[in-house]
Design an enzyme around this catalytic site. Structure first.
Site, PDB file in Angstrom:
ATOM      1  CD  GLU A  32      -2.609   1.603   0.151  1.00 55.56           C
ATOM      2  OE1 GLU A  32      -3.332   0.818  -0.527  1.00 55.56           O
ATOM      3  OE2 GLU A  32      -2.254   2.891  -0.128  1.00 55.56           O
ATOM      4  N   GLY A  38      -7.010   0.745   4.064  1.00 56.49           N
ATOM      5  CA  GLY A  38      -8.713   1.087   3.737  1.00 56.49           C
ATOM      6  C   GLY A  38      -9.061   1.982   2.541  1.00 56.49           C
ATOM      7  N   GLY A 114       3.709  -0.193  -5.460  1.00 59.93           N
ATOM      8  CA  GLY A 114       3.809  -1.558  -6.148  1.00 59.93           C
ATOM      9  C   GLY A 114       3.812  -1.304  -7.841  1.00 59.93           C
ATOM     10  CG  HIS A 446     -46.955  -3.224  14.373  1.00 56.88           C
ATOM     11  ND1 HIS A 446     -46.994  -2.167  13.589  1.00 56.88           N
ATOM     12  CD2 HIS A 446     -47.444  -2.709  15.668  1.00 56.88           C
ATOM     13  CE1 HIS A 446     -47.788  -1.378  13.932  1.00 56.88           C
ATOM     14  NE2 HIS A 446     -48.136  -1.616  15.093  1.00 56.88           N
TER      15      HIS A 446
END
Ligand code: FAD
Length: 467
Positions: A32, A38, A114, A446
């Site tokens: 990363e 993330g 990368g 309900h």
């Protein structure tokens, strides 16, 4: 060091893939280039936008809604620093959570950009310029997407006056005037944030409608609501220039059908005209990886044309959504580990987190008509739902579309409070090939908003009770 799998990009596609592959016993590394994990979603997308959407909804509620419940708090005041802290803290908790999960699952994390040298070799360049090569049996590309600008218009982002979504998530004050270019999900969500906090918001859109691809009836209802909320919409309008002026930004646009151009000025201009797949610097051309209009071409098993290279998420075909990327991450990890991972593209929900929310799964009426599929529609309004009235969120409706011959549910469209939560039961039903009758015969608690989903399913056969 040699791996079974190297994942490039730690967004929701990449990190989920890495964790699932590690769970299945593979030796995994994830590369990363950001400092945090993330991807777009957690850092500058879904999570910070939802933090601001919720906070601004609370602000608007305090100002306009609470007195109706007998809660008198006076005129709300915005603490901008606290607002941004809430957003930043939410992002930090999420990205740190991903770092923890990667560690817990023994995924090796490698910081840097990368590039693919060849099948089986990923070169990583760290921020200080140092390089290392990771040897691997398989590579998954999950490098996501980046901001796209309107075709033929030069846009120079300074992220203060001329902003992409990233800048619009971090404005240092509420702009008096905001122009949003593009009436898609991101433009309308961020436009809603700043409108609720006091900005005068004008949206300029090329198409003759907002939210392309969503159900026409839902969109018509929503367009009226946005205008009632005070958002100005210029549809069928082609932007020809986006410029920085002395005090703010300027946007020039002309009718798509031809006619006089006009220029509007605002403190901030948000360019929200979509996103493009991001593959810069990956070395795909040299590695011989086939592309189609910027996207990596893959087969139904997420395989690129070069053996041992796979791709998922925003960088491949399909909707640019975090949960689609995640599900592809799971599926490709399972396929690489010798299992039978699969994504059902017929059942990928989409949500717009505005007020009211919009959520959809499956086909729209327009899709079904275009495909010549005979269908029945059942519709139920929230005005006839007790819980919605008790909460003063009675705008909107649920629409269930079922095959006319088999009753199988083909699409569900919801505009209303918490639509993004309500859509989940429709997705589960559709995943199991369920019918409108299955949904109609399922007991719903309900009083809940979900009773409107059941009643819409009953309405497919015109046997709804409360309308
Ligand atoms: P990304 O999340 O883009 O991650 C890719 C990662 O790869 C990045 O971290 C990037 O730094 C890294 N990377 C790229 N190239 C390299 C390289 N060469 N080497 C190493 N790392 C690299 N979707 C939803 O489903 N719901 C929402 O509510 C929603 N809201 C959004 C709001 C905004 C403002 C934006 C911008 C997007 C939103 N999205 C939403 C879309 C969602 O963020 C994307 O669909 C999702 O992040 C795609 O995931 P991904 O893993 O494919 O890529």
């Amino acid at each position: 060091m040699s791996y079974d799998l190297v994942v490039i990009g730690a967004g929701p596609g990449g990190y989920v893939c890495a964790i699932r592959a590690a769970q299945l016993g593979l030796k995994v590394a994830i590369v990363e280039k950001r400092k945090t994990y993330g991807g777009t979603c957690l850092n500058v997308g879904c999570i910070p936008s939802k933090a601001l959407l919720h906070a601004s909804e609370m602000f608007e509620m305090a100002g306009h809604e609470l007195p109706h419940f007998g809660v008198v708090v006076g005129k709300p005041k915005l603490d901008h620093v606290a607002l941004m802290k809430h957003k930043d803290d939410t992002v930090a908790a999420n990205v740190n959570g991903v770092a923890f999960l990667l560690k817990k699952n023994k995924v090796t994390t490698v910081q840097g950009a990368g590039a693919i040298l060849a099948a089986g070799q990923v070169e990583v360049t760290a921020e200080d310029g140092s390089k290392q090569v990771l040897e691997t049996k398989n590579i998954v590309i999950a490098t996501g997407s980046d901001v796209a600008t309107p075709p033929g218009v030069a846009v120079e982002f300074d992220e203060k006056v001329i902003c992409s979504s990233t800048g619009a998530l971090a404005l240092d004050k509420v702009p008096a005037k905001l122009i949003v270019i593009g009436a898609g999900v991101i433009g309308l969500e961020l436009g809603s944030v700043w409108r609720r906090l006091g900005a005068e918001v004008t949206v300029v859109e090329y198409l003759d409608r907002i939210l392309p691809g969503m159900d026409g009836e839902v969109v018509k209802t929503f367009q009226r609501t946005l205008e009632k909320q005070g958002m100005k919409l210029h549809l069928s309008s082609k932007v020809t220039a986006v410029e920085k002026g002395k005090k703010g930004g300027k946007v020039t646009f002309e009718p798509v059908a031809g006619g006089e151009a006009q220029t509007l000025e605002a403190d901030v201009v948000l360019v929200a005209t979509g996103r493009r797949p991001y593959t810069d610097g990956l070395g795909l051309e040299a590695a011989g990886v086939a592309m189609d209009r910027g996207r990596i071409v893959i087969d139904e098993h997420f395989r690129a044309n070069v053996a041992g290279i796979y791709a998922i998420g925003d960088v491949v075909r399909g909707p640019m959504l975090a949960h689609k990327a995640e599900d592809e991450g799971l599926a490709v990890a399972e396929i690489i580990a010798g299992q039978h991972g699969h994504v059902n593209y017929e059942v990928i929900p989409g949500v717009v987190y505005t007020t009211p929310e919009i959520a959809a799964v499956g086909a729209t009426e327009e899709d079904l008509k275009a495909r010549g599929i005979a269908y029945k529609a059942g519709k139920f309004p929230f005005t006839a739902n007790g819980r919605a009235r008790a909460m003063r969120v009675a705008d909107g409706f649920v629409k269930v579309l079922a095959d006319a011959a088999t009753d199988r549910v083909l699409g569900v469209h919801i505009i209303g409070h918490a639509a993004g939560e309500l859509i989940a039961e429709a997705a589960v039903l559709m995943e199991f090939g369920g019918s409108a009758e299955d949904l109609a015969r399922t007991c719903h608690a309900h009083p809940t908003l979900s009773e409107a989903v059941k009643e819409a399913a009953m309405a497919v056969d015109k046997r709804q009770i409360h309308m």
